[in-house]
Design an enzyme around this catalytic site. Structure first.
Site, PDB file in Angstrom:
ATOM      1  N   ASP A 111     -16.709   9.005 -35.815  1.00  0.00           N
ATOM      2  CA  ASP A 111     -16.846   7.634 -35.307  1.00  0.00           C
ATOM      3  C   ASP A 111     -15.710   6.719 -35.760  1.00  0.00           C
ATOM      4  O   ASP A 111     -15.876   5.504 -35.792  1.00  0.00           O
ATOM      5  CB  ASP A 111     -18.189   7.047 -35.759  1.00  0.00           C
ATOM      6  N   LYS A 162     -20.692   3.663 -51.103  1.00  0.00           N
ATOM      7  CA  LYS A 162     -21.521   2.478 -50.879  1.00  0.00           C
ATOM      8  C   LYS A 162     -21.946   1.823 -52.210  1.00  0.00           C
ATOM      9  O   LYS A 162     -23.118   1.902 -52.611  1.00  0.00           O
ATOM     10  CB  LYS A 162     -22.771   2.840 -50.059  1.00  0.00           C
ATOM     11  N   ASP A 223     -14.286   1.790 -38.099  1.00  0.00           N
ATOM     12  CA  ASP A 223     -15.475   2.639 -37.973  1.00  0.00           C
ATOM     13  C   ASP A 223     -16.325   2.024 -36.865  1.00  0.00           C
ATOM     14  O   ASP A 223     -16.712   0.856 -36.967  1.00  0.00           O
ATOM     15  CB  ASP A 223     -16.234   2.642 -39.311  1.00  0.00           C
TER      16      ASP A 223
END
Ligand code: GDD
Ligand code: MG
Length: 366
Positions: A111, A162, A223
């Site tokens: 992606d 993250k 992204d």
């Protein structure tokens, strides 16, 4: 033979309802499915064999490429149960043709729209005799990504996926989702369970002192995993801010030859209008994606939104940063605000949703 793996097994939850029936890499951007842009880029970089690591709606990938006849061979590694990004890489590795333990295998997230020079990434990997090379980029807000601090020589010091706390935000340099793995390192990923390449494989390789390097560039990078990023990525391909071998020349809009656009309508900002769509008089479609057979009625305004196939937008309605699922109907005089997602098949009556103080008169008899 240069080989590559593309990770395309995710559910694309942040792009629902567009991904309800279509996996994220098969959604249309700038007139082609996103994965076709990636395949064209890989082909230009000299890749001759690609393995798709599929899981969610796996059969649709084989359907998309059933008539594919370019000089690039495609194989499918289907995960009955998603194996995580690391497990997917390991599983797809079974279908690689090469046998050399040192062969460099290119791996892409499915992606990422990126201007990175993949040949340069491969060459640098070889020149450094790296075990793993990661394409890195810098972003203003790194919290939604994998943070990758490096030393002066580009050696990766840590991998923090993250980050949860401000203390963990040690850099704005992030994992850009394109890697080169030495084949033997790929084969050492555990095969018997789910593995996250970001949370397990990369941190372990760094801790073990393996040769993990970053290749940091300031090329175009996005992204496409969220609705706004998705429409912006598509628009950037159309206007030429991002490039793809499949987009011939920069333009204000990409209008399918079978679509009908009224001469008084405006289609701007890199919008795409799909097959048999109809854009009515004085309508505006700006930096948006309008799918096949969608009708946009007179005076409607669509900004930074996706309207999926077979939907209709009524006269004078206004959409801003909205996702409309397929077969949905938005009646006239609606005003749909940012972040709204309309489920497939939903019907909004005339004047049903407003954000300004101009709601239509109460139709209910009290
Ligand atoms: N085959 C397979 N199996 N593919 C998977 C699986 C799985 O179990 N899980 C995820 N994928 C695929 C997705 O389809 C996508 O192409 C890719 O792996 C990355 O998953 P995302 O869900 O898009 O992850 P992300 O965007 O939150 O984070 C990733 O990309 C960032 C860059 O955009 C991470 O790699 C971050 O470290 C990175 O910064
Ligand atoms: Mg992603």
């Amino acid at each position: 033979m240069q080989e590559a793996i593309i990770l395309v097994g995710g559910k694309g939850t942040r792009l629902r309802p567009l991904t309800n029936h279509t996996p994220k890499p098969l959604l249309g951007v700038a007139g082609s499915s996103f994965i076709r842009h990636q395949i064209a880029k890989l082909s230009d970089a000299g890749v001759e064999h690609v393995v798709f690591a599929t899981s969610y709606l796996a059969a649709l990938f084989e359907q998309e490429f059933k008539d594919f006849s370019e000089d690039l061979e495609i194989s499918y590694a289907v995960e009955e149960v998603p194996l995580g990004t690391g497990g997917a890489i390991r599983n797809a590795g079974r279908l690689l043709r090469g046998t050399s333990a040192d062969a460099p295998v290119l791996i892409l997230n499915g992606d990422i729209l990126s201007g990175v020079d993949l040949r340069a990434l491969l060459e640098r990997h070889q020149a450094r005799d790296a075990d793993v090379s990661l394409h890195l980029t810098r972003v203003p807000d790194p919290r939604a990504f994998g943070l990758v601090p490096t030393d002066q020589a580009g050696r990766v010091l840590a991998f923090l996926e993250k980050p949860k706390t401000p203390e963990e935000c040690v850099t704005d340099q992030i994992n850009a989702g394109a890697y080169v793995f030495r084949r033997s390192v790929l084969d050492a990923i555990p095969a018997d369970r789910e593995v996250s390449v970001e949370q397990e494989t990369f941190p372990r390789l760094v801790t073990a002192g393996r040769r993990v390097f970053g290749h940091t560039t300031d090329d175009y990078w996005r992204d496409l995993g969220t609705p706004l990023a998705f429409v912006h990525g598509s628009a950037d391909l159309v206007t030429g801010a991002a490039t793809s071998p499949l987009v011939a020349a920069p333009a204000q809009a990409l209008i399918h030859p079978t679509a009908t656009v009224d001469p008084t309508a405006r289609v701007t900002g890199g919008s795409t209008v799909g097959p048999h769509a109809v854009i009515g008089p004085h309508a505006l479609v700006d930096r948006s994606i309008v799918g096949a057979r969608v009708s946009v009625a007179e005076g409607a305004r669509i900004h930074e939104s996706v309207v999926d196939h077979d939907s209709s937008i009524g006269a004078e309605s206004c959409l801003r940063e909205v996702v409309v699922g397929c077969h949905a109907h938005v009646g006239p005089h609606n005003e749909l605000p940012a972040q709204l997602r309309l489920s497939c098949g939903i019907r909004i009556p005339a004047g049903g949703v407003r954000v300004s103080g101009t709601a239509v008169a109460c139709p209910t008899v009290h």
